[in-house]
Each structure stands twice: as structure tokens, then as C-alpha cells.
Design a protein around this motif. Structure first.
Motif, PDB file in Angstrom:
ATOM      1  N   GLU A  99      83.351  24.497 -16.427  1.00 28.70           N
ATOM      2  CA  GLU A  99      82.622  24.964 -15.240  1.00 28.70           C
ATOM      3  C   GLU A  99      83.538  25.015 -14.020  1.00 28.70           C
ATOM      4  OE1 GLU A  99      79.362  22.908 -12.518  1.00 28.70           O
ATOM      5  OE2 GLU A  99      78.559  23.484 -14.473  1.00 28.70           O
ATOM      6  N   VAL A 100      84.402  24.019 -13.879  1.00 28.19           N
ATOM      7  CA  VAL A 100      85.351  24.017 -12.760  1.00 28.19           C
ATOM      8  C   VAL A 100      86.229  25.267 -12.814  1.00 28.19           C
ATOM      9  CG1 VAL A 100      87.432  22.898 -11.859  1.00 28.19           C
ATOM     10  CG2 VAL A 100      85.412  21.534 -12.380  1.00 28.19           C
TER      11      VAL A 100
ATOM     12  N   PRO B 142      73.607  24.616 -17.340  1.00 34.02           N
ATOM     13  CA  PRO B 142      73.181  24.304 -15.976  1.00 34.02           C
ATOM     14  C   PRO B 142      74.369  23.891 -15.118  1.00 34.02           C
ATOM     15  CG  PRO B 142      72.702  22.477 -17.425  1.00 34.02           C
ATOM     16  CD  PRO B 142      73.175  23.603 -18.314  1.00 34.02           C
ATOM     17  N   ASP B 143      74.183  23.832 -13.813  1.00 31.39           N
ATOM     18  CA  ASP B 143      75.234  23.409 -12.891  1.00 31.39           C
ATOM     19  C   ASP B 143      75.452  21.914 -13.064  1.00 31.39           C
ATOM     20  OD1 ASP B 143      76.980  22.897 -10.877  1.00 31.39           O
ATOM     21  OD2 ASP B 143      75.785  23.786  -9.279  1.00 31.39           O
ATOM     22  N   LEU B 144      76.630  21.527 -13.536  1.00 30.60           N
ATOM     23  CA  LEU B 144      76.923  20.120 -13.801  1.00 30.60           C
ATOM     24  C   LEU B 144      77.737  19.456 -12.698  1.00 30.60           C
ATOM     25  CD1 LEU B 144      77.964  20.427 -17.571  1.00 30.60           C
ATOM     26  CD2 LEU B 144      75.766  19.649 -16.665  1.00 30.60           C
ATOM     27  N   THR B 145      78.526  20.252 -11.957  1.00 28.23           N
ATOM     28  CA  THR B 145      79.505  19.674 -11.033  1.00 28.23           C
ATOM     29  C   THR B 145      79.240  19.975  -9.569  1.00 28.23           C
ATOM     30  OG1 THR B 145      80.987  21.584 -11.112  1.00 28.23           O
ATOM     31  CG2 THR B 145      81.244  19.916 -12.845  1.00 28.23           C
ATOM     32  N   GLU B 146      78.119  20.621  -9.269  1.00 25.01           N
ATOM     33  CA  GLU B 146      77.768  20.953  -7.882  1.00 25.01           C
ATOM     34  C   GLU B 146      78.842  21.792  -7.197  1.00 25.01           C
ATOM     35  OE1 GLU B 146      76.354  17.556  -5.603  1.00 25.01           O
ATOM     36  OE2 GLU B 146      75.839  16.516  -7.473  1.00 25.01           O
ATOM     37  N   GLY B 147      79.330  22.771  -7.920  1.00 24.43           N
ATOM     38  CA  GLY B 147      80.283  23.713  -7.339  1.00 24.43           C
ATOM     39  C   GLY B 147      81.714  23.214  -7.269  1.00 24.43           C
TER      40      GLY B 147
END
Length: 217
Positions: A106-107, A170-175
Motif C-alpha cells: 500500500e505504501v 482497505p486502507d491500512l496505513t492512513e495514507g
């Protein structure tokens, strides 16, 4: 009557020339568009084609952050950018939990979507490569040959890469656009906003950049 026939012929000839010119122009335009679209990352290209990847806040109903879930998924396939992400996950996070692997992926995807970084997965992953230990992902510039020896581990991270590219997470790292292992505390981490910790990785977001962008708008 002969005069009119010649005039009609001249008009028809002119029209045919205009049609040919238009076809040539359209062909050139089509080639330029193909070249432009081929350079776009998958996430941006989807918007031009009239569809979008699944939103991060609507994950697949059966998604589970487990090896068992990954093993149930079909063999992952994709193009160059998919291969770059799968390789990065193998060398950067294959020893992490499955959720941690998704978070690292995700990053990388967040970087692709940020104007601070290159706009493709391969571009982000290979940024700085060529300068020893000055790249973004150490395995690309540590001087060691990248050899994938653990087939099962690679197949699993490849499935993680496919799911993240398809937006089924889903969004795991808050952007977050940065991370490091909990074994170290790099100097740069003091400048960023800590978002979450997953497995052995701590994640960060650069709110300075967001603030600057908001001020400009």
C-alpha cells in the motif's frame, strides 16, 4: 453540361483529398494517444478507460490477511508493474505477516499516487537505483544479485501485489508513503507523522507536503 461534369469531378476530387488528410491526421492522433496511455500507471489508466479499481473502503468480502486465504487465490499474473511490485514485496517483506505485506504494498501504491514520486510502480521501486545504498528500496542498490529462491513465498506476495493493484484492500496505513522496521529509528522519521504499526514495520505520512499543497490551492 460538360462544364458541370468537370466541376462535379473537381469537387469530388477535393473531397477525397480532404477525407484522406483527415484519416492521416486521425491515425497520427491515435498513435499519440496509444503512446500516452501506455505510459500511465494502471490506477490512472483505469479512469481514462471508463472504469475504476475497487475503492479501498470497499474490500473484497472474503479477504483475509492470512496465508490460508492467499493459498486459496488463483495464481497471480500481470505486466511489468505487477512484476516490480511482487519482486519488491518478496525482497522487502516476505518475512512479514500477510497484513504487513499488504501494508508495504500500500505504501508503494500511495507513492505512485503522490506527485512527490514517480507515477508508476516500477518507477517508485527503482527510484535512486544505481547509487549504492542511496535508493528508496535497499535491495535494488545493495550490490547483491536479486535471486528468488523461495517459490511459495514469491507466489504469495505476488497474490498480495495483484490484490493491491486491483484495489481489493482497505486502507491500512492512513495514507503512509514511508516505513521502516522497528529495529531502527531513521532521522527522517522525526519529520513525518506516524500513522500506524503493523508487524515489524512503522508507517509514516508526510503531512508537510499535504499542508504545502493545501496552501497552494
Amino acid at each position: 453540361m460538360k462544364f458541370l461534369t468537370l466541376a462535379a469531378l473537381a469537387a469530388a476530387t477535393t473531397m477525397m483529398g480532404q477525407v484522406a488528410a483527415a484519416e492521416t491526421s486521425l491515425g497520427a492522433l491515435f498513435k499519440r494517444e496509444q503512446s500516452t496511455l501506455s505510459a500511465l500507471p494502471d490506477t490512472r489508466l483505469s479512469g481514462f478507460l471508463g472504469f475504476q479499481f475497487r475503492r479501498k473502503d470497499t474490500p473484497a468480502d472474503d479477504l483475509s490477511f492470512s496465508k490460508a486465504w492467499l493459498d486459496e487465490q488463483p495464481m497471480a499474473k500481470g505486466g511489468k508493474n505487477f512484476a516490480c511490485l511482487a519482486e519488491a514485496l518478496y525482497f522487502e517483506a516476505r518475512g512479514e505477516t500477510v497484513k504487513g505485506q499488504f501494508a508495504v504494498a500500500e505504501v508503494i501504491m500511495n507513492r505512485v499516487e503522490s506527485a512527490q514520486f514517480p507515477n508508476s510502480l516500477c518507477g517508485v521501486i527503482n527510484q535512486g537505483t544505481g547509487r549504492r545504498y542511496q535508493c528508496q528500496f535497499t535491495y535494488t542498490c545493495d550490490g547483491h544479485e536479486e535471486v528468488i529462491r523461495e517459490k511459495t513465498a514469491y507466489e504469495r506476495v505476488a497474490k498480495v501485489a495483484r490484490a493491491v493493484i486491483d484495489g481489493a484492500v482497505p486502507d491500512l496505513t492512513e495514507g503512509a508513503t514511508y516505513y521502516h522496521t522497528t529495529a531502527v529509528r531513521p532521522r527522517w522519521s522525526r519529520s513525518f507523522t506516524k500513522t500506524t504499526r503493523i508487524g515489524v514495520h512503522q508507517f509514516y505520512r508526510d503531512d508537510r507536503y499535504r499542508t504545502a499543497m493545501n496552501d497552494e490551492s
